[in-house]
Design an enzyme around this catalytic site. Structure first.
Site, PDB file in Angstrom:
ATOM      1  N   LYS A  38       0.827  -1.183   0.000  1.00 18.01           N
ATOM      2  CA  LYS A  38       0.000   0.000   0.000  1.00 18.01           C
ATOM      3  C   LYS A  38       0.873   1.250   0.000  1.00 18.01           C
ATOM      4  CE  LYS A  38      -3.028  -2.468   3.172  1.00 18.01           C
ATOM      5  NZ  LYS A  38      -3.402  -2.580   4.606  1.00 18.01           N
ATOM      6  N   GLY A  39       2.119   1.083   0.445  1.00 14.32           N
ATOM      7  CA  GLY A  39       2.996   2.233   0.699  1.00 14.32           C
ATOM      8  C   GLY A  39       3.303   3.102  -0.502  1.00 14.32           C
ATOM      9  N   ASP A  94       7.576   2.576  -2.222  1.00 14.86           N
ATOM     10  CA  ASP A  94       7.756   3.593  -1.192  1.00 14.86           C
ATOM     11  C   ASP A  94       9.209   3.672  -0.738  1.00 14.86           C
ATOM     12  OD1 ASP A  94       7.659   1.083   0.018  1.00 14.86           O
ATOM     13  OD2 ASP A  94       6.176   1.621   1.527  1.00 14.86           O
ATOM     14  N   ASP A  97      14.753  -1.051   1.240  1.00 12.63           N
ATOM     15  CA  ASP A  97      15.456  -1.245   2.503  1.00 12.63           C
ATOM     16  C   ASP A  97      16.497  -2.346   2.310  1.00 12.63           C
ATOM     17  OD1 ASP A  97      16.004  -1.097   5.218  1.00 12.63           O
ATOM     18  OD2 ASP A  97      14.249  -2.241   5.830  1.00 12.63           O
ATOM     19  N   LYS A 125      17.186   3.319   1.510  1.00 13.74           N
ATOM     20  CA  LYS A 125      17.993   3.157   2.734  1.00 13.74           C
ATOM     21  C   LYS A 125      19.135   2.199   2.410  1.00 13.74           C
ATOM     22  CE  LYS A 125      14.958   1.893   6.062  1.00 13.74           C
ATOM     23  NZ  LYS A 125      14.208   1.737   7.340  1.00 13.74           N
ATOM     24  N   VAL A 147      11.122   4.975   9.238  1.00 14.66           N
ATOM     25  CA  VAL A 147      10.338   6.171   8.927  1.00 14.66           C
ATOM     26  C   VAL A 147       8.886   5.820   8.610  1.00 14.66           C
ATOM     27  CG1 VAL A 147      12.289   7.583   8.162  1.00 14.66           C
ATOM     28  CG2 VAL A 147      11.138   6.081   6.523  1.00 14.66           C
ATOM     29  N   ARG A 159       0.223   6.072   7.615  1.00 15.74           N
ATOM     30  CA  ARG A 159       0.354   6.160   6.152  1.00 15.74           C
ATOM     31  C   ARG A 159      -0.172   7.493   5.630  1.00 15.74           C
ATOM     32  NH1 ARG A 159       1.653   1.072   4.043  1.00 15.74           N
ATOM     33  NH2 ARG A 159       0.712  -0.714   5.087  1.00 15.74           N
TER      34      ARG A 159
HETATM   35  P1  IMP Z   1      12.865  -4.545   1.754  1.00 22.07           P
HETATM   36  O1  IMP Z   1      12.399  -5.806   1.142  1.00 22.07           O
HETATM   37  O2  IMP Z   1      13.633  -4.789   3.018  1.00 22.07           O
HETATM   38  O3  IMP Z   1      13.624  -3.647   0.819  1.00 22.07           O
HETATM   39  O4  IMP Z   1      11.600  -3.809   2.299  1.00 22.07           O
HETATM   40  C1  IMP Z   1      10.733  -3.081   1.528  1.00 22.07           C
HETATM   41  C2  IMP Z   1       9.456  -2.825   2.295  1.00 22.07           C
HETATM   42  O5  IMP Z   1       9.656  -2.790   3.706  1.00 22.07           O
HETATM   43  C3  IMP Z   1       8.908  -1.476   1.936  1.00 22.07           C
HETATM   44  O6  IMP Z   1       8.088  -1.537   0.787  1.00 22.07           O
HETATM   45  C4  IMP Z   1       8.170  -1.088   3.193  1.00 22.07           C
HETATM   46  O7  IMP Z   1       6.862  -1.600   3.157  1.00 22.07           O
HETATM   47  C5  IMP Z   1       8.937  -1.762   4.313  1.00 22.07           C
HETATM   48  N1  IMP Z   1       9.850  -0.839   5.008  1.00 22.07           N
HETATM   49  C6  IMP Z   1      11.197  -0.811   4.946  1.00 22.07           C
HETATM   50  N2  IMP Z   1      11.720   0.179   5.687  1.00 22.07           N
HETATM   51  C7  IMP Z   1      10.667   0.823   6.216  1.00 22.07           C
HETATM   52  C8  IMP Z   1      10.546   1.980   7.069  1.00 22.07           C
HETATM   53  O8  IMP Z   1      11.528   2.651   7.480  1.00 22.07           O
HETATM   54  N3  IMP Z   1       9.280   2.351   7.407  1.00 22.07           N
HETATM   55  C9  IMP Z   1       8.177   1.675   6.972  1.00 22.07           C
HETATM   56  N4  IMP Z   1       8.244   0.603   6.167  1.00 22.07           N
HETATM   57  C10 IMP Z   1       9.481   0.182   5.786  1.00 22.07           C
END
Ligand code: IMP
Length: 171
Positions: A38-39, A94, A97, A125, A147, A159
């Site tokens: 949803k982000g 969004d 990470d 990030k 965040v 959100r």
């Molecule tokens: P990844 O697979 O670790 O890159 O994570 C991606 C997803 O994790 C994003 O689409 C977000 O939904 C969630 N996420 C990662 N970091 C944050 C944060 O700082 N705040 C809120 N959601 C996050």
């Protein structure tokens, strides 16, 4: 406690710039913009309104997170409603990470035969990256902080904030 990190006007200006950069990259080609639920929704909504030319929108739902820790497990909860074979696809996220979600999405959507597949993320990030992923358009690179706001949540809350804030310990 929430500590503002990126104010609404700063975000708006950056999204306008990104839209111009994105259109320049695609030339006159129609773009299938796929927002990740949803982000990615607030970012996508602002981005498409600044994108000139032919644009279609689609949504892709994935579940990858519980609380503040990544589970590594990605699953499609809502699939695209159109075939993307031969299309120029822009995936709108969004935040990147660890990169696990995006890496999986790139492979999964890439297997459907799009003509091109690019990625736009509002936030990046890089310190937390676990897999290398190519991100084509980045709004803001931020430090390793959790965040919320502008689509990003903490257990489904925040959100709706029109700005991005850091979640910090406090009263
Ligand atoms: P990844 O697979 O670790 O890159 O994570 C991606 C997803 O994790 C994003 O689409 C977000 O939904 C969630 N996420 C990662 N970091 C944050 C944060 O700082 N705040 C809120 N959601 C996050």
């Amino acid at each position: 406690m929430l500590r503002p990190l990126l104010e609404a006007d700063v975000i708006a200006r950056r999204i306008t710039e990104l839209a111009v950069e994105i259109r320049r990259t695609y030339g006159d080609q129609p773009i299938v913009v796929c927002g990740v639920l949803k982000g990615g929704v607030p970012f996508m909504a602002d981005l498409i309104r600044h994108l000139s030319g032919a644009v279609e929108i689609e949504f892709l739902g994935v579940s990858s997170y519980a609380g503040t820790e990544t589970t590594g497990a990605v699953r499609i909860t809502h699939d695209l409603k159109r075939d993307i074979a031969g299309q120029d696809v822009l995936l709108v996220e969004d935040i990147v990470d660890t990169g696990l979600t995006l890496d999986w999405l790139r492979r999964t959507l890439g297997a459907r035969g799009p003509r091109s597949l690019r990625i736009a993320t509002l936030l990046d990030k890089p310190e937390r990256r676990r897999v290398e992923v190519v991100v084509d358009f980045v709004g803001f690179t931020i430090p390793d902080r959790f965040v919320v706001g502008f689509g990003l949540d903490l257990n489904e809350r925040y959100r709706n904030l029109p700005y991005i804030a850091e979640v910090v310990e406090g009263p």
